[in-house]
Design a protein around this motif. Structure first.
Motif, PDB file in Angstrom:
ATOM      1  N   THR A  20       0.823  -1.216   0.000  1.00 22.13           N
ATOM      2  CA  THR A  20       0.000   0.000   0.000  1.00 22.13           C
ATOM      3  C   THR A  20       0.855   1.263   0.000  1.00 22.13           C
ATOM      4  N   THR A 236      -6.944  -1.699  -0.142  1.00 22.66           N
ATOM      5  CA  THR A 236      -7.146  -0.974  -1.403  1.00 22.66           C
ATOM      6  C   THR A 236      -7.364   0.509  -1.148  1.00 22.66           C
ATOM      7  N   ARG A 237      -8.180   0.836  -0.151  1.00 18.21           N
ATOM      8  CA  ARG A 237      -8.442   2.245   0.160  1.00 18.21           C
ATOM      9  C   ARG A 237      -7.189   2.945   0.692  1.00 18.21           C
ATOM     10  N   TYR A 239      -4.134   2.170  -0.090  1.00 18.30           N
ATOM     11  CA  TYR A 239      -3.281   2.366  -1.265  1.00 18.30           C
ATOM     12  C   TYR A 239      -3.725   3.585  -2.066  1.00 18.30           C
ATOM     13  N   ALA A 240      -5.035   3.703  -2.293  1.00 14.89           N
ATOM     14  CA  ALA A 240      -5.553   4.822  -3.084  1.00 14.89           C
ATOM     15  C   ALA A 240      -5.251   6.165  -2.418  1.00 14.89           C
ATOM     16  N   SER A 244      -2.505   8.559  -4.082  1.00 13.37           N
ATOM     17  CA  SER A 244      -3.343   9.457  -4.890  1.00 13.37           C
ATOM     18  C   SER A 244      -3.661   8.837  -6.249  1.00 13.37           C
ATOM     19  N   LYS A 245      -4.010   7.567  -6.238  1.00  9.48           N
ATOM     20  CA  LYS A 245      -4.371   6.838  -7.446  1.00  9.48           C
ATOM     21  C   LYS A 245      -5.746   6.221  -7.284  1.00  9.48           C
ATOM     22  N   HIS A 246      -6.351   5.835  -8.400  1.00 11.89           N
ATOM     23  CA  HIS A 246      -7.649   5.184  -8.352  1.00 11.89           C
ATOM     24  C   HIS A 246      -7.500   3.795  -7.751  1.00 11.89           C
ATOM     25  N   TRP A 247      -8.514   3.373  -7.004  1.00 13.02           N
ATOM     26  CA  TRP A 247      -8.408   2.096  -6.289  1.00 13.02           C
ATOM     27  C   TRP A 247      -8.285   0.907  -7.229  1.00 13.02           C
ATOM     28  N   GLU A 248      -8.754   1.061  -8.478  1.00 13.50           N
ATOM     29  CA  GLU A 248      -8.701  -0.055  -9.417  1.00 13.50           C
ATOM     30  C   GLU A 248      -7.284  -0.378  -9.873  1.00 13.50           C
ATOM     31  N   THR A 249      -6.357   0.548  -9.638  1.00  5.68           N
ATOM     32  CA  THR A 249      -4.963   0.290 -10.022  1.00  5.68           C
ATOM     33  C   THR A 249      -4.250  -0.622  -9.029  1.00  5.68           C
TER      34      THR A 249
END
Length: 498
Positions: A20, A236-237, A239-240, A244-249
């Motif tokens: 993360t 995931t959250r 990491y996002a 500062s990236k979309h969670w799908e990445t």
């Protein structure tokens, strides 16, 4: 052909969480932990000022040994309540217990402000001890479970810095209020009373308890409870937010989380349906956890940590008040009672400015000690700093027997002692958290501190020594602790035990 070596529980869990990254959410969690530590210290710092003023208001109704009884009630709450609530954090999770313990702190200080009987104050202080110890344990554990290896020791110590800031701020506010309270004690209608000190000391707790709802659950605890989907969602959250990236990445499979943390057979029983079954299963889990603490794998480290905790048998506030007694008047007897700052006046007369000045000046050394630990804990390791802190305090403790007539020397020695004591206290707490797996990290923390807190409460009740002899007692404890701490495990740059 090279054969892949299977990762240990600790390495696999740490590798998964480290994906993360380190960023904004980690700083937010650190900020919340610092706010909790600030709330703990402001609530605790009210006692040395408010309790003597309370006794003075109703001196004729005060039972014998009221001052000692308050300290004993506090330590009894820290021992029993802190252990029980810390164990509950292994059953219900860290996040849910943080706001509950903060509300306990707020409610107990508020109830003290409305108390009209000393028995009520004893009960409220006992509950305050429960909340303070449980919140301190749970917040540290929750923070440690999301921090990377190379920054864990530094950031856990940074949290302690805000405990010191809150302690100094709470001491300063109570110091400024005390003269006005003493001056208006005979007035029928007055705005300045000891009740105000109690009320102000708990205000931070209720504010922070509301803000703590923004914290995510501990991913390690979710994995332990087989809540793999929730753990993956939390990671995931994080990491996002951190990157500062979309969670799908960020992709993580549930298979990456299975086998990550040793469950120690805590979930072999079916999920309870009724409340009575739920309580029975929880008690059974706590029994399994306690048996694991004294099982062959953890027996040595548990016994070492219990013995090491006796080195810092008194909290930092108590040591600060004790050192203030030795600096102010070295010829009298000294006690380890944090509410004895006013001596025999019990707040009926304002204590000399030298008492407050020495208390405030010495309290700054707690902050200095934690700054030194922050600089060294990830460079030389926990154990080296711990042994050096104990040895320094032990050597310094024997100096006052030769310099009891020199104020400057007594002040310098006491300041240096408090620096070493704060280093030892913070470093030992880091090792306790790192030495146990997620399955019973809370129970272990509560169990290790239980014996020292209980014995410390008894000593507060009955121990009265000449000041120079009290230094010899503390010095002997610290030198013995230096030997014991040498055998503690070292986790600098390594994953926590899993």
């Amino acid at each position: 052909m090279a054969v892949a070596v299977p990762l240990s529980f600790a390495a696999k869990c740490d590798q998964t969480i480290s994906r993360t990254g380190f960023g904004l959410y980690n700083y937010f969690a650190l900020g919340m932990s610092c706010a909790c530590a600030f709330s703990q210290s402001t609530a605790l710092s009210s006692l040395p000022f408010a309790i003597p003023l309370t006794i003075c208001d109703d001196y004729a109704l005060a039972p014998p040994y009221t001052v000692q009884g308050v300290d004993f009630s506090l330590y009894l709450g820290m021992a029993f309540g802190g252990s029980v609530l810390s164990s509950i954090s292994d059953i219900v999770g860290r996040k849910s217990l943080i706001p509950i313990t903060l509300i306990i702190i707020f409610g107990s200080t508020l109830a003290c402000g409305f108390a009209h009987h000393f028995q009520t104050i004893f009960v409220c202080v006992f509950i305050l001890g429960c909340g303070l110890q449980a919140n301190a344990n749970t917040v540290k554990i929750h923070l440690a479970e999301i921090l990377p290896n190379k920054r864990r020791g530094t950031l856990l110590t940074f949290q302690d810095l805000f405990w010191s800031v809150g302690y100094v701020a709470g001491t300063l506010v109570a110091w400024l209020l005390t003269p006005a309270i003493v001056d208006h004690q005979k007035d029928a209608i007055r705005w300045a009373t000891w009740r105000m000190i109690f009320g102000l000391s708990g205000m931070c707790s209720i504010i922070v308890s509301c803000a703590s709802a923004l914290l995510f659950p501990s991913p390690r605890y979710s994995i332990l409870g087989r809540q793999f989907s929730e753990a993956a969602d939390t990671l995931t959250r994080i990491y996002a937010i951190n990157n500062s990236k979309h969670w799908e990445t960020f992709s993580i499979g549930l298979d990456d989380l299975r086998g990550c943390i040793d469950e120690f057979d805590l979930h072999k029983h079916p999920e309870p349906i009724s409340y009575s079954n739920r309580i029975a299963v929880s008690l059974r889990k706590i029994a399994i956890i306690i048996s694991e603490l004294f099982h062959q794998r953890f027996l040595k480290v548990t016994l070492l940590l219990i013995a090491s905790k006796f080195v810092v048998i008194f909290d930092l506030l108590t040591v600060n008040v004790w050192l203030t007694q030795t600096v102010t008047n070295n010829s009298t007897d000294c006690t380890f009672v944090m509410t004895s700052l006013h001596g025999d006046n019990y707040g009926c007369k304002d204590a000399p400015d030298s008492h407050y000045g020495n208390l405030f000046a010495l309290s700054v050394n707690v902050f200095i000690g934690q700054l030194i630990l922050m600089a060294l804990v990830e460079r030389v390791g926990r154990r080296v700093v711990l042994v050096c802190g104990c040895a320094t305090c032990g050597i310094l403790s024997y100096i006052p027997t030769f310099i009891h007539n020199t104020y400057t020397a007594r002040f310098v020695t006491s300041s240096s002692f408090l620096v070493g004591y704060s280093i030892t206290d913070s470093a030992l707490n880091i090792i306790i958290i790192e030495s146990y797996p997620t399955a019973f990290r809370g129970t272990a923390y509560g169990c290790v501190q239980f014996f020292a807190r209980f014995v410390g409460g008894i000593l507060k009740m009955f121990l009265i020594l000449p000041c120079e002899y009290s230094f010899i007692l503390m010095g002997s404890l610290m030198l013995a602790g230096a030997v014991i701490c040498y055998f503690l495990p070292e986790y600098r740059g390594k994953p926590m035990e899993e």
